[in-house]
Design a protein around this motif. Structure first.
Motif, mmCIF file in Angstrom:
data_model
loop_
_atom_site.group_PDB
_atom_site.id
_atom_site.type_symbol
_atom_site.label_atom_id
_atom_site.label_comp_id
_atom_site.label_asym_id
_atom_site.label_seq_id
_atom_site.Cartn_x
_atom_site.Cartn_y
_atom_site.Cartn_z
ATOM 1 N N MET A 1 -20.700 -4.604 -5.364
ATOM 2 C CA MET A 1 -19.984 -3.363 -4.909
ATOM 3 C C MET A 1 -18.801 -3.272 -5.686
ATOM 4 S SD MET A 1 -19.358 -2.750 -1.061
ATOM 5 C CE MET A 1 -17.474 -2.149 -1.178
ATOM 6 N N THR A 2 -18.673 -1.911 -6.095
ATOM 7 C CA THR A 2 -17.106 -1.502 -6.906
ATOM 8 C C THR A 2 -16.282 -1.831 -5.886
ATOM 9 O OG1 THR A 2 -17.597 0.952 -6.266
ATOM 10 C CG2 THR A 2 -18.323 0.159 -8.287
ATOM 11 N N THR A 3 -15.027 -1.933 -6.384
ATOM 12 C CA THR A 3 -13.626 -2.094 -5.921
ATOM 13 C C THR A 3 -13.239 -0.958 -5.217
ATOM 14 O OG1 THR A 3 -13.101 -3.772 -7.201
ATOM 15 C CG2 THR A 3 -11.334 -2.926 -5.906
ATOM 16 N N PRO A 4 -12.832 -0.824 -3.831
ATOM 17 C CA PRO A 4 -12.606 0.589 -3.486
ATOM 18 C C PRO A 4 -11.130 0.953 -4.119
ATOM 19 C CG PRO A 4 -13.084 -0.853 -1.778
ATOM 20 C CD PRO A 4 -13.371 -1.773 -2.726
ATOM 21 N N VAL A 5 -10.901 1.890 -4.265
ATOM 22 C CA VAL A 5 -9.720 2.611 -5.057
ATOM 23 C C VAL A 5 -9.132 3.865 -4.079
ATOM 24 C CG1 VAL A 5 -8.230 3.472 -6.944
ATOM 25 C CG2 VAL A 5 -10.306 2.078 -7.215
ATOM 26 N N PHE A 6 -7.788 3.410 -3.428
ATOM 27 C CA PHE A 6 -7.247 4.274 -2.473
ATOM 28 C C PHE A 6 -5.842 5.034 -3.134
ATOM 29 C CE2 PHE A 6 -9.685 1.421 0.079
ATOM 30 C CZ PHE A 6 -10.135 2.209 1.069
ATOM 31 N N ARG A 7 -5.196 5.906 -2.525
ATOM 32 C CA ARG A 7 -4.180 6.270 -3.303
ATOM 33 C C ARG A 7 -3.347 7.013 -2.339
ATOM 34 N NH1 ARG A 7 -4.567 11.748 -2.121
ATOM 35 N NH2 ARG A 7 -6.025 12.918 -3.308
ATOM 36 N N PHE A 8 -2.010 7.323 -2.497
ATOM 37 C CA PHE A 8 -1.293 7.866 -1.635
ATOM 38 C C PHE A 8 -0.439 9.006 -2.987
ATOM 39 C CE2 PHE A 8 3.378 8.521 0.059
ATOM 40 C CZ PHE A 8 2.970 9.606 0.899
ATOM 41 N N ALA A 9 -0.685 10.295 -2.433
ATOM 42 C CA ALA A 9 -0.014 11.208 -3.722
ATOM 43 C C ALA A 9 0.870 12.427 -3.034
ATOM 44 C CB ALA A 9 -1.259 12.040 -4.168
ATOM 45 N N PRO A 10 2.188 11.816 -2.777
ATOM 46 C CA PRO A 10 3.072 12.651 -2.370
ATOM 47 C C PRO A 10 3.827 13.771 -3.497
ATOM 48 C CG PRO A 10 4.159 10.293 -2.731
ATOM 49 C CD PRO A 10 2.638 10.648 -3.057
ATOM 50 N N SER A 11 4.265 14.807 -3.059
ATOM 51 C CA SER A 11 5.144 15.674 -3.924
ATOM 52 C C SER A 11 6.450 15.405 -3.626
ATOM 53 C CB SER A 11 4.555 17.075 -3.636
ATOM 54 O OG SER A 11 3.269 17.333 -3.851
ATOM 55 N N PRO A 12 7.212 15.276 -4.833
ATOM 56 C CA PRO A 12 8.733 15.001 -4.587
ATOM 57 C C PRO A 12 9.685 16.370 -4.450
ATOM 58 C CG PRO A 12 8.155 14.818 -7.098
ATOM 59 C CD PRO A 12 6.679 15.244 -6.460
ATOM 60 N N ASN A 13 9.329 16.866 -3.540
ATOM 61 C CA ASN A 13 9.699 18.151 -3.078
ATOM 62 C C ASN A 13 10.728 18.204 -1.841
ATOM 63 O OD1 ASN A 13 8.004 18.171 -1.432
ATOM 64 N ND2 ASN A 13 6.869 20.173 -2.182
ATOM 65 N N GLY A 14 10.912 16.864 -1.517
ATOM 66 C CA GLY A 14 11.700 16.683 0.056
ATOM 67 C C GLY A 14 11.625 15.188 0.268
ATOM 68 N N TYR A 15 12.169 14.783 1.306
ATOM 69 C CA TYR A 15 12.074 13.374 1.496
ATOM 70 C C TYR A 15 10.781 13.234 2.372
ATOM 71 C CZ TYR A 15 16.983 13.007 0.100
ATOM 72 O OH TYR A 15 17.983 13.196 -0.555
ATOM 73 N N LEU A 16 10.374 12.001 2.335
ATOM 74 C CA LEU A 16 8.894 11.618 2.920
ATOM 75 C C LEU A 16 9.310 11.653 4.660
ATOM 76 C CD1 LEU A 16 7.547 8.690 1.115
ATOM 77 C CD2 LEU A 16 7.407 11.208 0.915
ATOM 78 N N HIS A 17 8.533 12.008 5.508
ATOM 79 C CA HIS A 17 8.737 11.972 6.643
ATOM 80 C C HIS A 17 7.531 11.035 7.504
ATOM 81 C CE1 HIS A 17 5.446 14.766 7.083
ATOM 82 N NE2 HIS A 17 6.060 15.766 6.506
ATOM 83 N N LEU A 18 7.497 10.897 8.728
ATOM 84 C CA LEU A 18 6.587 10.294 9.688
ATOM 85 C C LEU A 18 5.169 10.485 9.248
ATOM 86 C CD1 LEU A 18 8.206 10.124 13.111
ATOM 87 C CD2 LEU A 18 8.102 8.105 11.329
ATOM 88 N N GLY A 19 4.917 11.888 8.903
ATOM 89 C CA GLY A 19 3.448 11.929 8.445
ATOM 90 C C GLY A 19 3.150 11.483 7.216
ATOM 91 N N HIS A 20 3.899 11.280 6.438
ATOM 92 C CA HIS A 20 3.749 10.572 4.870
ATOM 93 C C HIS A 20 3.753 9.200 5.526
ATOM 94 C CE1 HIS A 20 5.975 14.331 3.581
ATOM 95 N NE2 HIS A 20 5.104 14.220 2.846
ATOM 96 N N ALA A 21 4.501 8.736 6.117
ATOM 97 C CA ALA A 21 4.607 7.165 6.638
ATOM 98 C C ALA A 21 3.115 6.931 7.161
ATOM 99 C CB ALA A 21 5.681 6.664 7.438
#
Ligand code: GLU
Length: 286
Positions: A1-21
């Protein structure tokens, strides 16, 4: 099986909030649980709104949450040549449109005198298509004269090429469903502009493929956009990842959190004494 690859891809146009967390933690936890990889991608193509100090804050906030990622981090602003090259592969399916947002609003208002005009899933009126009928020579003349333009995907022509599309939506608990994509709901989406050889839709599809992302886990607010991503994947003959669109964190009024609300910004919560364990509890992950 191939290794799963996940990503988090935020835009730096403000501070991260709980939704990003929530999004970052779900991706990170799933990568851990499956023996997969976790990537961080900085989506900074919107030069008017992205700022270096927001990018630094992303690294600090994620580190504070206990999240680690592979280096180097991919930054979309460093990939413009790749996006330009991808656009050339859509020859015959793109056309330049010249209307400003205000002009589009007026054209739509005109048509709405007869009947309601369709809106896309984000509530914006579909592009009325006026530039589609310009001759190739006229388009070239206006582009060469330096007029601002947007390159749009001729959605009907694209769908004639791809046929009907679906994607696999996972509930992350082992159950998957096949979702019928409805890209027509977006009309002729913008894939690039005169000053920027890409758009959110184009870069996310190219990057996910180039980074070998197997699982796209992101908020429910991007569910409908996946239809456009499936069209681009089909046109470029790229593999389709598995998708999971997770619940959103809402504010007291039931609205999606905004980067401009300070109260839910991770750094504000941290300054007020919250710990990363508190954040996990606040987003319902502990
Ligand atoms: N950059 C997008 C955002 O911050 C997320 C893109 C994605 O996960 O596909 O909303």
């Amino acid at each position: 099986m191939t290794t799963p690859v996940f990503r988090f891809a935020p835009s730096p146009n403000g501070y991260l909030h709980l939704g990003h967390a929530l999004s970052a933690l779900i991706n990170f936890d799933m990568a851990r649980a499956t023996g997969g990889r976790f990537l961080l991608r900085i989506e900074d193509i919107d030069v008017a709104r992205c700022r270096p100090h927001y990018e630094q804050a992303i690294y600090q906030d994620l580190t504070w949450l206990g999240i680690t990622w592979e280096e180097p981090v991919r930054r979309q602003s460093a990939q413009l040549d790749g996006y330009r090259a991808a656009l050339t592969r859509l020859d015959g399916l793109l056309y330049a449109s010249f209307e400003t947002r205000g002009e589009i609003a007026r054209l739509v208002a005109d048509r709405e005198r007869q009947a309601p005009w369709p809106r896309d899933p984000d509530g914006a009126p579909l592009y009325p298509g006026d530039s589609r009928s310009l001759s190739a020579a006229e388009r070239l003349r206006r582009m060469e004269a330096g007029e601002p333009y947007a390159l749009r995907l001729d959605m009907a022509a694209a769908l004639a090429r791809t046929g009907a599309l679906t994607w696999i939506e996972s509930d992350c608990g082992g159950k998957t469903t096949s979702v019928a994509a409805r890209p027509q709901m977006w009309g002729d989406v913008v894939l690039a502009r005169k000053e920027t050889p890409t758009s959110y839709h184009l870069s996310v599809v190219i990057d996910d493929a180039e980074q070998g992302v197997t699982h796209v886990v992101r908020g429910q607010d991007l569910f409908a956009a996946t239809a456009v991503h499936r069209v681009l994947q089909a046109l470029f003959a790229l593999p389709a990842p598995i998708y999971h669109h997770h619940r959103l964190i809402l504010d007291a009024d039931g609205q999606k959190l905004s980067k401009s609300t300070q109260a839910t910004a991770l750094r504000a919560l941290r300054e007020n004494g919250a710990t990363s364990a508190d954040i996990r509890r606040m987003v319902g992950l502990a």
